[in-house]
Motif scaffolding. Structure first.
Motif, PDB file in Angstrom:
ATOM      1  N   GLU A  65     -88.588  38.904  17.355  1.00 29.66           N
ATOM      2  CA  GLU A  65     -88.041  39.763  16.298  1.00 29.66           C
ATOM      3  C   GLU A  65     -86.548  39.484  16.064  1.00 29.66           C
ATOM      4  N   ASN A  66     -85.820  39.225  17.144  1.00 28.14           N
ATOM      5  CA  ASN A  66     -84.372  39.014  17.055  1.00 28.14           C
ATOM      6  C   ASN A  66     -83.967  37.555  16.949  1.00 28.14           C
ATOM      7  N   ASN A  67     -84.915  36.642  16.976  1.00 30.50           N
ATOM      8  CA  ASN A  67     -84.605  35.222  16.959  1.00 30.50           C
ATOM      9  C   ASN A  67     -83.739  34.797  15.766  1.00 30.50           C
ATOM     10  N   PRO A  68     -84.050  35.228  14.541  1.00 32.17           N
ATOM     11  CA  PRO A  68     -83.184  34.835  13.414  1.00 32.17           C
ATOM     12  C   PRO A  68     -81.747  35.347  13.547  1.00 32.17           C
ATOM     13  N   LEU A  69     -81.576  36.500  14.173  1.00 34.08           N
ATOM     14  CA  LEU A  69     -80.227  37.063  14.344  1.00 34.08           C
ATOM     15  C   LEU A  69     -79.371  36.211  15.276  1.00 34.08           C
TER      16      LEU A  69
END
Length: 173
Positions: A159-163
């Motif tokens: 879920e946080n990978n793009p961030l």
């Protein structure tokens, strides 16, 4: 390498490292976390951009036409096998993360390597029309998810990978 008669010695050729767990049955029911990188870690699937949300600005993945094909092929895995479904999925510029769930029952349980091989093959063929002949690296990474806590940690990571793209080990500008 060649022997004294000029013939190739097969036992002297470099061997690819097998990264699957030895003696583990990859067709057994379970949750599997998968990471597949593009060949040469090329950014083929799109880019990380700022979201159009003034209330909650964050970075998101914007898929291009190749990225959209890769996503659609991932979702098609659910239609191919009775007892296999995809769970969470994360598209990044040069790799994907996903969870594959193999359940009990069904006609037969395909082993995870066969599922991933089929996915990579179909998604690559779908991109031929865009003059892309090779998308994926030769292998992939997998992790057997052993419990709910591990599942939640992997889900949060995806879920946080793009961030955290600029900090990602697969990041190539």
């Amino acid at each position: 390498m060649k022997n004294t008669q000029g013939m190739i010695c097969m036992d002297k050729l470099p061997q690819r490292k097998n990264i699957r767990l030895k003696n583990y049955d990859y067709s057994q029911a379970g949750y599997y976390f998968i990471t597949i990188c593009t060949k040469g870690r090329q950014n083929l699937f799109g880019e990380i951009v700022e979201a159009d949300d003034p209330v909650c600005p964050k970075q998101v993945m914007k898929a291009n036409k190749i990225g959209k094909i890769v996503c659609a092929c991932w979702n098609k895995i659910n239609d191919i096998y009775d007892n296999v479904r995809t769970d969470s999925f994360c598209l990044m510029p040069n790799h994907i993360h996903g969870i594959v769930v193999i359940s009990e029952g069904g006609q037969s349980r395909p082993p995870l390597p066969k599922i991933i091989q089929g996915y990579k093959s179909v998604s690559t063929r779908m991109c031929f029309k865009y003059n892309i002949k090779t998308i994926w690296q030769r292998n992939y990474h997998d992790r057997i998810i052993r419990n709910q806590q591990e599942y939640l940690k992997i889900y949060e990571y995806m879920e946080n990978n793009p961030l955290k793209w600029a900090e990602d080990k697969y990041y190539i500008k």
